[in-house]
Design a protein around this motif. Structure first.
Motif, PDB file in Angstrom:
ATOM      1  N   LEU A  70      -9.257   5.770  -2.078  1.00 42.74           N
ATOM      2  CA  LEU A  70      -8.538   4.591  -2.543  1.00 42.74           C
ATOM      3  C   LEU A  70      -8.570   4.524  -4.065  1.00 42.74           C
ATOM      4  N   ILE A  71      -7.424   4.216  -4.641  1.00 45.85           N
ATOM      5  CA  ILE A  71      -7.311   3.910  -6.074  1.00 45.85           C
ATOM      6  C   ILE A  71      -7.134   2.399  -6.179  1.00 45.85           C
ATOM      7  N   CYS A  72      -7.831   1.764  -7.105  1.00 44.71           N
ATOM      8  CA  CYS A  72      -7.859   0.300  -7.092  1.00 44.71           C
ATOM      9  C   CYS A  72      -7.613  -0.297  -8.474  1.00 44.71           C
ATOM     10  N   LEU A  73      -6.868  -1.385  -8.510  1.00 47.15           N
ATOM     11  CA  LEU A  73      -6.745  -2.226  -9.695  1.00 47.15           C
ATOM     12  C   LEU A  73      -7.912  -3.209  -9.664  1.00 47.15           C
ATOM     13  N   VAL A  78       0.862  -1.172   0.000  1.00 43.11           N
ATOM     14  CA  VAL A  78       0.000   0.000   0.000  1.00 43.11           C
ATOM     15  C   VAL A  78       0.904   1.229   0.000  1.00 43.11           C
ATOM     16  N   VAL A  79       0.719   2.097  -1.008  1.00 39.67           N
ATOM     17  CA  VAL A  79       1.572   3.267  -1.154  1.00 39.67           C
ATOM     18  C   VAL A  79       0.729   4.513  -1.409  1.00 39.67           C
ATOM     19  N   ALA A  80       1.358   5.671  -1.244  1.00 40.46           N
ATOM     20  CA  ALA A  80       0.730   6.951  -1.557  1.00 40.46           C
ATOM     21  C   ALA A  80       1.821   7.930  -1.949  1.00 40.46           C
ATOM     22  N   ARG A 109      -0.157  11.265  -8.876  1.00 42.87           N
ATOM     23  CA  ARG A 109      -0.837  12.550  -9.017  1.00 42.87           C
ATOM     24  C   ARG A 109      -1.563  12.972  -7.738  1.00 42.87           C
ATOM     25  N   GLY A 110      -1.497  12.127  -6.716  1.00 43.72           N
ATOM     26  CA  GLY A 110      -2.089  12.471  -5.436  1.00 43.72           C
ATOM     27  C   GLY A 110      -3.573  12.238  -5.327  1.00 43.72           C
TER      28      GLY A 110
END
Length: 297
Positions: A190-193, A166-168, A231-232
């Motif tokens: 959350l951004i998800c695959l 998990v990264v940011a 891109r945050g």
């Protein structure tokens, strides 16, 4: 079926059509004007069409000539392109490597400059076409894949073991890492695959640890997930190897408090024994050494 005219006749025709003159075509092709005229006559006889009409001291194409010119130009461009590709493949420093796009982008691409410094004269041809799985000493020299190819007469070794983290983005990760895990959902979406939502290994993380997060976006391409996180737009579960360069330079930072999950195992393959060139062996050995250095970090 019509007989296909010889390349000599078609080249003479294309040159005359492009220049609008038999004399200039003769000069360009180092022939006599009568030779060009004779070639055009032969071509007109074979096609059964008048291809040029006289205009002053030059010539112009008939409608049939215009149709043939477009066809010949396309064909000659295809031929020149093919000959150019052949010239590339004759480069003694060429090594063709097939590698999945996320691994190439995140792990290998940042090291290519060092690879070429270590192996002067190397010209890597890098493909992300994972359907090209067979090493054949002509089209593919080395592959990195998710499993052994198990093709006869191949040398195959395990190369890398990936994991999911998990990264940011750095600023967001700092904020999250200075607050409790229970507060993360209030600070960051959350951004998800897409495949992670139902994956056998990743699904439980989303259902148990990340279920309270607002979903900002779902992608079917891991590179798009990485781009969105950089891109945050939120935090995400990403491949450590795909994010290797971003983690190395600090664009992305691991978010603490979440378990790392085992990821894909990557295998390296080449022809056993003598290869097409010594550069293939050198690249293969270099990749193994770099993979070992990556594991040791």
């Amino acid at each position: 079926m019509h007989r296909v005219p010889s390349l000599k006749l078609l080249m003479g025709f294309e040159t005359a059509a492009r220049l609008g003159s038999f004399a200039r075509a003769a000069d360009e092709l180092c022939l006599s004007q009568s030779a060009i005229s004779h070639q055009i006559q032969q071509l007109e006889q074979q096609t059964g069409q008048l291809l040029f009409r006289r205009v002053g001291r030059g010539v112009e194409l008939t409608m049939a000539g215009e149709v043939l010119q477009r066809t010949v130009q396309r064909s000659l461009e295809t031929l020149r392109s093919g000959l150019g590709r052949i010239a590339t493949y004759l480069d003694p420093g060429l090594v063709v490597l097939v590698c999945p796009a996320p691994l190439l982008h995140g792990w290998l691409q940042p090291q290519l400059e060092q690879l070429q410094q270590d192996l002067p004269g190397l010209c890597p041809l890098l493909s992300t076409d994972e359907t090209a799985r067979y090493v054949d000493e002509i089209d593919v020299d080395i592959t990195i894949g998710s499993r052994p190819i198990q093709q006869p007469d191949l040398l195959e070794v395990p190369l890398l073991q990936d994991e999911w983290l998990v990264v940011a983005r750095q600023d967001i990760a700092h904020k999250l890492n200075t607050s409790s895990v229970a507060e993360h959902a209030a600070h960051c979406p959350l951004i998800c695959l897409e495949e992670h939502l139902t994956g056998e290994q990743t699904g439980p993380l989303f259902r148990q640890w990340l279920q309270s997060f607002r979903m900002a976006a779902i992608y079917d391409d891991q590179r798009c997930v990485l781009d969105a996180v950089e891109r945050g737009r939120g935090m995400a579960l990403v491949s450590k190897l795909a994010a290797a360069d971003s983690l190395q330079v600090g664009r992305l930072v691991k978010v603490e408090g979440y378990p790392a999950l085992p990821g894909q195992s990557w295998w390296l393959s080449r022809v056993a024994g003598e290869t097409r060139s010594s550069k293939v062996n050198q690249v293969y050995d270099w990749l193994i050494a770099k993979a070992a250095a990556t594991i040791d970090k």
